[in-house]
Motif scaffolding. Structure first.
Motif, PDB file in Angstrom:
ATOM      1  N   ALA A  35       1.198  -1.173   0.319  1.00 28.24           N
ATOM      2  CA  ALA A  35      -0.046  -0.231   0.282  1.00 28.24           C
ATOM      3  C   ALA A  35       1.023   0.990   0.172  1.00 28.24           C
ATOM      4  CB  ALA A  35      -1.200   0.031   0.959  1.00 28.24           C
ATOM      5  N   GLU A  36       1.746   1.221   0.805  1.00 28.64           N
ATOM      6  CA  GLU A  36       3.194   2.484   0.820  1.00 28.64           C
ATOM      7  C   GLU A  36       3.449   2.693  -0.640  1.00 28.64           C
ATOM      8  OE1 GLU A  36       4.996  -0.692   3.372  1.00 28.64           O
ATOM      9  OE2 GLU A  36       3.570  -0.220   3.026  1.00 28.64           O
ATOM     10  N   GLU A  37       4.229   1.324  -1.229  1.00 33.42           N
ATOM     11  CA  GLU A  37       4.167   1.718  -2.399  1.00 33.42           C
ATOM     12  C   GLU A  37       3.532   2.455  -3.606  1.00 33.42           C
ATOM     13  OE1 GLU A  37       6.950  -1.025  -5.646  1.00 33.42           O
ATOM     14  OE2 GLU A  37       5.782  -1.637  -4.279  1.00 33.42           O
ATOM     15  N   ILE A  38       2.363   1.677  -3.288  1.00 30.36           N
ATOM     16  CA  ILE A  38       1.223   2.367  -4.519  1.00 30.36           C
ATOM     17  C   ILE A  38       0.717   4.094  -4.405  1.00 30.36           C
ATOM     18  CG2 ILE A  38      -1.503   1.827  -4.732  1.00 30.36           C
ATOM     19  CD1 ILE A  38       0.215   0.464  -6.009  1.00 30.36           C
ATOM     20  N   ALA A  39       0.604   3.814  -2.806  1.00 30.60           N
ATOM     21  CA  ALA A  39       0.523   5.723  -2.260  1.00 30.60           C
ATOM     22  C   ALA A  39       1.430   6.813  -3.081  1.00 30.60           C
ATOM     23  CB  ALA A  39       0.746   5.635  -0.862  1.00 30.60           C
ATOM     24  N   ASN A  40       3.030   6.067  -3.084  1.00 24.18           N
ATOM     25  CA  ASN A  40       3.418   7.097  -3.928  1.00 24.18           C
ATOM     26  C   ASN A  40       3.279   8.013  -5.083  1.00 24.18           C
ATOM     27  OD1 ASN A  40       5.835   6.588  -2.126  1.00 24.18           O
ATOM     28  ND2 ASN A  40       6.672   4.948  -2.487  1.00 24.18           N
ATOM     29  N   TYR A  41       2.115   6.736  -5.735  1.00 22.88           N
ATOM     30  CA  TYR A  41       1.789   7.312  -6.947  1.00 22.88           C
ATOM     31  C   TYR A  41       0.517   8.090  -7.348  1.00 22.88           C
ATOM     32  CZ  TYR A  41       5.439   3.614  -8.319  1.00 22.88           C
ATOM     33  OH  TYR A  41       7.045   3.027  -8.933  1.00 22.88           O
ATOM     34  N   GLU A  42       1.110   9.699  -7.922  1.00 23.27           N
ATOM     35  CA  GLU A  42      -0.686  10.355  -7.822  1.00 23.27           C
ATOM     36  C   GLU A  42      -1.633   9.809  -9.042  1.00 23.27           C
ATOM     37  OE1 GLU A  42      -1.349  14.487  -9.071  1.00 23.27           O
ATOM     38  OE2 GLU A  42       0.085  13.973  -8.630  1.00 23.27           O
ATOM     39  N   ARG A  43      -1.379   9.255  -9.529  1.00 26.03           N
ATOM     40  CA  ARG A  43      -1.756   8.413 -10.636  1.00 26.03           C
ATOM     41  C   ARG A  43      -1.910   7.466 -10.609  1.00 26.03           C
ATOM     42  NH1 ARG A  43      -1.230  10.810 -16.243  1.00 26.03           N
ATOM     43  NH2 ARG A  43      -3.925  10.353 -16.505  1.00 26.03           N
ATOM     44  N   ILE A  44      -2.631   6.462 -11.027  1.00 22.80           N
ATOM     45  CA  ILE A  44      -2.631   4.475 -11.666  1.00 22.80           C
ATOM     46  C   ILE A  44      -2.095   5.481 -12.246  1.00 22.80           C
ATOM     47  CG2 ILE A  44      -3.553   2.947 -11.866  1.00 22.80           C
ATOM     48  CD1 ILE A  44      -5.796   3.413 -10.202  1.00 22.80           C
ATOM     49  N   GLN A  45      -1.598   5.408 -14.163  1.00 20.51           N
ATOM     50  CA  GLN A  45      -1.133   5.345 -14.862  1.00 20.51           C
ATOM     51  C   GLN A  45       0.221   5.173 -14.577  1.00 20.51           C
ATOM     52  OE1 GLN A  45      -4.014   6.789 -14.794  1.00 20.51           O
ATOM     53  NE2 GLN A  45      -4.902   7.081 -16.514  1.00 20.51           N
ATOM     54  N   ASP A  46       0.610   6.427 -13.725  1.00 24.05           N
ATOM     55  CA  ASP A  46       2.172   6.474 -12.747  1.00 24.05           C
ATOM     56  C   ASP A  46       3.304   5.195 -12.882  1.00 24.05           C
ATOM     57  OD1 ASP A  46       1.207   8.781 -13.894  1.00 24.05           O
ATOM     58  OD2 ASP A  46       1.605   9.951 -11.450  1.00 24.05           O
ATOM     59  N   GLN A  47       2.090   3.891 -12.150  1.00 26.85           N
ATOM     60  CA  GLN A  47       2.314   2.970 -11.414  1.00 26.85           C
ATOM     61  C   GLN A  47       2.736   2.114 -12.505  1.00 26.85           C
ATOM     62  OE1 GLN A  47      -0.548   0.753  -9.371  1.00 26.85           O
ATOM     63  NE2 GLN A  47      -1.540   2.831  -8.411  1.00 26.85           N
ATOM     64  N   PHE A  48       2.968   2.210 -14.238  1.00 23.30           N
ATOM     65  CA  PHE A  48       3.012   1.232 -15.192  1.00 23.30           C
ATOM     66  C   PHE A  48       4.646   0.549 -15.199  1.00 23.30           C
ATOM     67  CE2 PHE A  48       5.828   2.606 -19.133  1.00 23.30           C
ATOM     68  CZ  PHE A  48       5.575   1.159 -19.503  1.00 23.30           C
ATOM     69  N   GLU A  49       5.539   1.795 -14.420  1.00 24.88           N
ATOM     70  CA  GLU A  49       6.942   1.329 -15.345  1.00 24.88           C
ATOM     71  C   GLU A  49       7.590   0.453 -13.900  1.00 24.88           C
ATOM     72  OE1 GLU A  49      10.198   0.074 -16.323  1.00 24.88           O
ATOM     73  OE2 GLU A  49       8.881   1.491 -17.438  1.00 24.88           O
ATOM     74  N   MET A  50       7.148   0.847 -12.787  1.00 30.31           N
ATOM     75  CA  MET A  50       6.900  -0.273 -11.403  1.00 30.31           C
ATOM     76  C   MET A  50       6.615  -1.426 -11.551  1.00 30.31           C
ATOM     77  SD  MET A  50       5.060  -1.880  -8.535  1.00 30.31           S
ATOM     78  CE  MET A  50       3.873   0.205  -8.724  1.00 30.31           C
ATOM     79  N   ARG A  51       5.419  -1.494 -12.272  1.00 29.53           N
ATOM     80  CA  ARG A  51       4.677  -2.799 -12.505  1.00 29.53           C
ATOM     81  C   ARG A  51       5.352  -3.658 -13.597  1.00 29.53           C
ATOM     82  NH1 ARG A  51      -1.751  -3.787 -10.708  1.00 29.53           N
ATOM     83  NH2 ARG A  51      -1.956  -1.430  -8.906  1.00 29.53           N
ATOM     84  N   LYS A  52       5.810  -2.774 -14.680  1.00 27.56           N
ATOM     85  CA  LYS A  52       6.310  -3.388 -15.957  1.00 27.56           C
ATOM     86  C   LYS A  52       7.650  -4.092 -15.084  1.00 27.56           C
ATOM     87  CE  LYS A  52       9.093  -2.060 -19.229  1.00 27.56           C
ATOM     88  NZ  LYS A  52      10.050  -1.068 -20.120  1.00 27.56           N
ATOM     89  N   GLN A  53       8.530  -3.144 -15.005  1.00 26.80           N
ATOM     90  CA  GLN A  53       9.868  -4.414 -13.998  1.00 26.80           C
ATOM     91  C   GLN A  53       9.820  -5.717 -13.247  1.00 26.80           C
ATOM     92  OE1 GLN A  53      12.620  -3.945 -14.870  1.00 26.80           O
ATOM     93  NE2 GLN A  53      11.388  -1.838 -16.628  1.00 26.80           N
ATOM     94  N   GLU A  54       8.464  -5.493 -12.182  1.00 28.24           N
ATOM     95  CA  GLU A  54       8.335  -6.255 -11.432  1.00 28.24           C
ATOM     96  C   GLU A  54       7.492  -7.367 -11.658  1.00 28.24           C
ATOM     97  OE1 GLU A  54       7.860  -6.884  -8.361  1.00 28.24           O
ATOM     98  OE2 GLU A  54       8.789  -4.743  -7.527  1.00 28.24           O
ATOM     99  N   VAL A  55       6.883  -7.382 -13.236  1.00 28.19           N
ATOM    100  CA  VAL A  55       6.645  -8.606 -14.274  1.00 28.19           C
ATOM    101  C   VAL A  55       7.997  -9.469 -14.857  1.00 28.19           C
ATOM    102  CG1 VAL A  55       5.197  -9.010 -16.622  1.00 28.19           C
ATOM    103  CG2 VAL A  55       3.957  -7.472 -14.680  1.00 28.19           C
ATOM    104  N   LEU A  56       9.056  -8.392 -15.622  1.00 28.68           N
ATOM    105  CA  LEU A  56       9.866  -9.090 -15.981  1.00 28.68           C
ATOM    106  C   LEU A  56      10.278  -9.638 -15.092  1.00 28.68           C
ATOM    107  CD1 LEU A  56      10.600  -5.792 -18.638  1.00 28.68           C
ATOM    108  CD2 LEU A  56      10.004  -7.671 -18.815  1.00 28.68           C
ATOM    109  N   LYS A  57      10.961  -9.435 -13.710  1.00 32.55           N
ATOM    110  CA  LYS A  57      11.393  -9.414 -12.508  1.00 32.55           C
ATOM    111  C   LYS A  57      11.618 -11.718 -12.581  1.00 32.55           C
ATOM    112  CE  LYS A  57      12.458  -9.462  -7.664  1.00 32.55           C
ATOM    113  NZ  LYS A  57      12.471  -8.693  -6.276  1.00 32.55           N
ATOM    114  N   VAL A  58       9.570 -11.119 -12.700  1.00 31.75           N
ATOM    115  CA  VAL A  58       9.575 -12.739 -11.857  1.00 31.75           C
ATOM    116  C   VAL A  58       9.750 -13.557 -12.872  1.00 31.75           C
ATOM    117  CG1 VAL A  58       7.230 -14.026 -11.489  1.00 31.75           C
ATOM    118  CG2 VAL A  58       7.249 -11.724 -10.352  1.00 31.75           C
ATOM    119  N   LEU A  59       9.910 -13.070 -14.516  1.00 31.66           N
ATOM    120  CA  LEU A  59       9.568 -13.822 -15.988  1.00 31.66           C
ATOM    121  C   LEU A  59      11.117 -14.337 -15.717  1.00 31.66           C
ATOM    122  CD1 LEU A  59       7.557 -11.746 -18.352  1.00 31.66           C
ATOM    123  CD2 LEU A  59       6.824 -13.960 -17.511  1.00 31.66           C
TER     124      LEU A  59
END
Length: 361
Positions: A35-59
């Motif tokens: 939750a504290e990580e999500i709270a760092n982003y003003e808009r949902i769209q701003d979470q894009f790079e963070m989430r993309k990197q997490e996906v690539l990490k899991v792969l």
């Protein structure tokens, strides 16, 4: 031919991914976002790079080389009304989701993440059965107040996937059948599919209440509450989405907890549980009239369809209409991947997203 597909389904605090070789699931993983990580982003769209990197990490951690992917598919977000099936993700769709979203919603990130990963390896990105699938007949759009048309927002992804699966399992074609699908989850929507088109729905604000949504409520009482001065606009929206339904009566959103209360003799829990099933049954009956009673099957799906008490109650009320098939689970990653596989196998054709076409559709 073998196709490897990455499916991405972003939620408010998690991103679920899966990798498939044709229909075989090789990997499934839920990535939780604090939750504290999500709270760092003003808009949902701003979470894009963070989430993309997490996906690539899991792969990478699971030895999935992204260069072996044939396609990437993301959950279809809240776009302007679109047709069912697959859409190629393009710059126009990304511009809409990033700069002019219909509503800011985590599912909008599905197309954005998919597009960037797919571009980096030179394959196509798709969305499949967006939340905004709209195949209404004109007669279904009128609400009763001019310029306040009904909207087609539903659990289209899982609902269509289960209808297609039911047809295939019974050696039929989806476009030959009339099917009613009730998706029973945190929100409940019911849809009627006539010969391959989802022509009407009962949405989560005009039908059954659910664990956390109010469903259809008395209009005059709702208006009076809005103007009582006791609630803000935000609080009223929360009252019908988030704090409505089962949670408003019993302080839980978990149907399993409600059924445990029932076992312990809680009469209010039984009444609320029965009322939800009763309202789902009414919605199914309502949509049966759309196809003049010619219903080949009724499907109960979604997470709550695992409850034998719920499905037994609904089945008892509606099986006079048609055969009732229980197909529990959300099935979203499977639905995304299998839809994309049908495109890759040339069983379906992906549409091109163009807003001027949508406006004139």
């Amino acid at each position: 031919m073998n196709y490897r597909i990455l499916a991405i389904n972003p939620g408010s605090t998690s991103t679920k991914i899966a990798v498939y070789d044709n229909e075989e699931q090789l990997l499934v993983k839920g990535i939780d976002h604090k939750a504290e990580e999500i709270a760092n982003y003003e808009r949902i769209q701003d979470q894009f790079e963070m989430r993309k990197q997490e996906v690539l990490k899991v792969l990478a951690e699971n030895n999935i080389d992204i260069n072996t992917l044939s396609a990437v598919v993301g959950r279809g977000g809240l776009l302007p009304p679109v047709k069912s099936g697959a859409y190629l993700v393009n710059d126009e769709m990304i511009d809409r989701l990033v700069n002019r979203p219909v509503i800011e919603h985590a599912s909008n990130l599905g197309a954005i993440i998919s597009y960037e990963i797919a571009k980096s390896i030179g394959v196509n990105a798709y969305i499949y059965d967006s939340v905004a699938v709209d195949e209404f007949n004109d007669i279904a759009r009128l609400s009763g107040i001019k310029n306040m048309d009904r909207e087609s927002l539903s659990h289209a992804l899982n609902s269509r996937a289960m209808a297609i699966k039911f047809a295939k399992d019974n050696n039929k074609k989806y476009n030959e059948l009339n099917i009613i699908v009730a998706h029973l989850g945190g929100g409940i929507t019911v849809s009627v599919h006539e010969k391959g088109k989802m022509i009407d729905i009962v949405s989560d604000d005009e039908g059954p209440f659910s664990p956390e949504r109010s469903g259809r409520v008395p209009c005059k009482k709702l208006i009076n509450t809005c103007f009582s001065g006791n609630y803000t606009h935000k609080e009223m929206l929360k009252m019908i989405r988030g704090k409505g339904g089962i949670v408003s009566y019993l302080d839980t959103v978990d149907v399993r907890e409600v059924e445990k209360m029932m076992e312990e003799g809680n009469k209010e829990a039984k009444l609320v549980h029965d009322a939800m099933c009763y309202q789902v049954s009414k919605a199914i009956g309502e949509l049966a009239t759309v196809v003049e009673g010619k219903v080949d099957a009724i499907i109960l799906t979604g997470g709550i369809a695992y409850s034998k008490l719920v499905t037994k109650h609904i089945k008892r009320r509606v099986e006079f209409i048609s055969h009732v098939e229980i197909m529990p689970g959300e099935n979203e990653l499977d639905s995304l991947a299998l839809g994309t596989l049908r495109v890759l196998n040339n069983e379906e054709t992906a549409r091109e997203y163009k807003e001027e076409i949508l406006a004139n559709a």
